[in-house]
Scaffold this active site. Structure first.
Site, PDB file in Angstrom:
ATOM      1  N   THR A  96       0.872  -1.175   0.000  1.00  0.00           N
ATOM      2  CA  THR A  96       0.000   0.000   0.000  1.00  0.00           C
ATOM      3  C   THR A  96       0.907   1.222   0.000  1.00  0.00           C
ATOM      4  O   THR A  96       1.619   1.454   0.982  1.00  0.00           O
ATOM      5  CB  THR A  96      -0.893   0.024   1.258  1.00  0.00           C
ATOM      6  OG1 THR A  96      -1.685  -1.156   1.275  1.00  0.00           O
ATOM      7  CG2 THR A  96      -1.802   1.241   1.258  1.00  0.00           C
ATOM      8  N   LYS A 171      -7.791   1.530  -3.034  1.00  0.00           N
ATOM      9  CA  LYS A 171      -7.426   1.136  -1.658  1.00  0.00           C
ATOM     10  C   LYS A 171      -7.604   2.314  -0.692  1.00  0.00           C
ATOM     11  O   LYS A 171      -8.181   2.187   0.390  1.00  0.00           O
ATOM     12  CB  LYS A 171      -5.972   0.647  -1.678  1.00  0.00           C
ATOM     13  CG  LYS A 171      -5.325   0.455  -0.331  1.00  0.00           C
ATOM     14  CD  LYS A 171      -5.680  -0.866   0.315  1.00  0.00           C
ATOM     15  CE  LYS A 171      -5.100  -0.953   1.714  1.00  0.00           C
ATOM     16  NZ  LYS A 171      -5.541  -2.103   2.447  1.00  0.00           N
ATOM     17  N   LYS A 246      -1.689   5.285   8.681  1.00  0.00           N
ATOM     18  CA  LYS A 246      -0.884   5.340   7.448  1.00  0.00           C
ATOM     19  C   LYS A 246      -1.803   5.536   6.235  1.00  0.00           C
ATOM     20  O   LYS A 246      -1.560   6.390   5.384  1.00  0.00           O
ATOM     21  CB  LYS A 246      -0.089   4.033   7.294  1.00  0.00           C
ATOM     22  CG  LYS A 246       0.613   3.928   5.950  1.00  0.00           C
ATOM     23  CD  LYS A 246       1.139   2.534   5.636  1.00  0.00           C
ATOM     24  CE  LYS A 246       1.476   2.422   4.150  1.00  0.00           C
ATOM     25  NZ  LYS A 246       1.939   1.131   3.725  1.00  0.00           N
TER      26      LYS A 246
END
Ligand code: NAD
Length: 296
Positions: A96, A171, A246
């Protein structure tokens, strides 16, 4: 069966690589942690001396690294994977990372005559172990078609999200919904509790009414209504608050880049940052309810 280089064998990459070995692929593995690589060698993989070594003479390279700077440093430049791999190697980055790093790396691979997709995942360590991850894939149709059979050995739902970097876009958007909705559910359950409404009764009502969402029905932040949720094991992760932070920071970067305001996403990032400041970043992100309750 294919020859696959796999780089980054942590909490996610380790079990994903194991599933590729189980499916009969020949794996060359590398991680900065020798112990992580040894665990894969024990189930049949070959240990590579360096990341570049793992990428030589293979059909596919899969990377599962912490963040954009790791991906750029492993792939780009004269000592990187793109320069070292043979023509025809397909790169799959499942980390990611920020959207510009994904797009820049894929452009560099394509400029060198290679194919590459960004393929971040949802489903956590449990999904990685069970081989049931969701993959959100960005890249050309041809690259997606080639990557799909490999991804199917590690996941259940494989989506083509569009052009390079769109896997990361999907995402970031999905996890922003998740981060915000978990706060909404936490606030509602604490409010109900303080006003004398039993959590199970609120769950029974809301889970069949318009407040229904995944954060409530699959991952309820109060113990009881969903026995498998981390709330029932003192918020052991799962998906940590630090990981959620994050992803919400990536959403903020994306928001600036696209000039698309995300006021609730920004607020959610600040609330998970408070968890981090309190030293609670390693508990599950649904532990945000403790912050709402004033317990942390
Ligand atoms: P992790 O920290 O457990 O694993 C990362 C691994 O990469 C480590 O073993 C580290 O030694 C290795 N590494 C770092 N730099 C390297 C380099 N230059 N060369 C070789 N190896 C290197 O992290 P994780 O939980 O496995 O997450 C990996 C990625 O997946 C992250 O981008 C994360 O955001 C994403 N992700 C994680 C989860 C989750 O629940 N853990 C869920 C979805 C997505």
């Amino acid at each position: 069966m294919a020859a696959i280089g796999f780089i980054g064998l942590g909490n996610m990459g380790g079990p994903m690589a194991r599933n590729l070995v189980k499916a009969g692929h020949a794996l060359k593995v590398f991680d900065l942690s020798a112990a992580a690589a040894d665990a894969l060698v024990a189930v049949g993989a070959t240990k590579a001396a360096t990341a570049v070594d793992a990428a030589r003479d293979v059909d596919f390279v899969v990377t599962m690294l912490p963040a954009g700077e790791h991906v750029r440093s492993v792939y780009l430049g004269s000592g990187g994977l793109i320069a070292a791999a043979r023509k025809g190697t397909l790169f799959i980055d499942s980390s990611t990372i920020d959207i510009p790093s994904a797009r820049e790396t894929i452009a560099a691979a394509e400029a060198a005559g290679m194919m590459m997709v960004d393929a971040p995942v949802s489903g956590g360590v449990g999904g990685a172990e069970a081989g049931t991850l969701t993959f959100m894939v960005g890249g050309s149709g041809e690259a997606f078609a080639r990557a799909k059979p490999v991804l199917e050995k590690m996941g259940k739902n494989i989506f083509h999200a569009g052009a390079a970097g769109n896997g990361q876009v999907a995402k970031v958007c999905n996890n922003m919904i998740l981060g915000i909705s978990m706060i909404a559910v936490s606030e509602a359950f604490v409010l109900g509790e303080k006003l004398g409404l039993d959590a199970q009764i609120l769950f029974d009502i809301s889970s069949t009414a318009s407040g229904q969402c995944w954060s409530m029905t699959s991952y309820c932040p109060v113990p009881g209504p969903v026995p498998t949720s981390p709330a029932n094991r003192n918020y052991q992760p799962g998906f940590t608050a630090g990981m959620m932070l994050k992803d919400l920071r990536l959403a903020q970067d994306a928001s600036k880049m696209a000039r698309s305001p995300i006021p609730l996403g920004a607020q959610a990032a600040q609330l998970y940052a408070l968890m981090e400041a309190a030293g609670e970043e390693n508990i599950d992100f649904s532990g945000i309810i403790k912050l709402v309750r004033g317990e942390i």
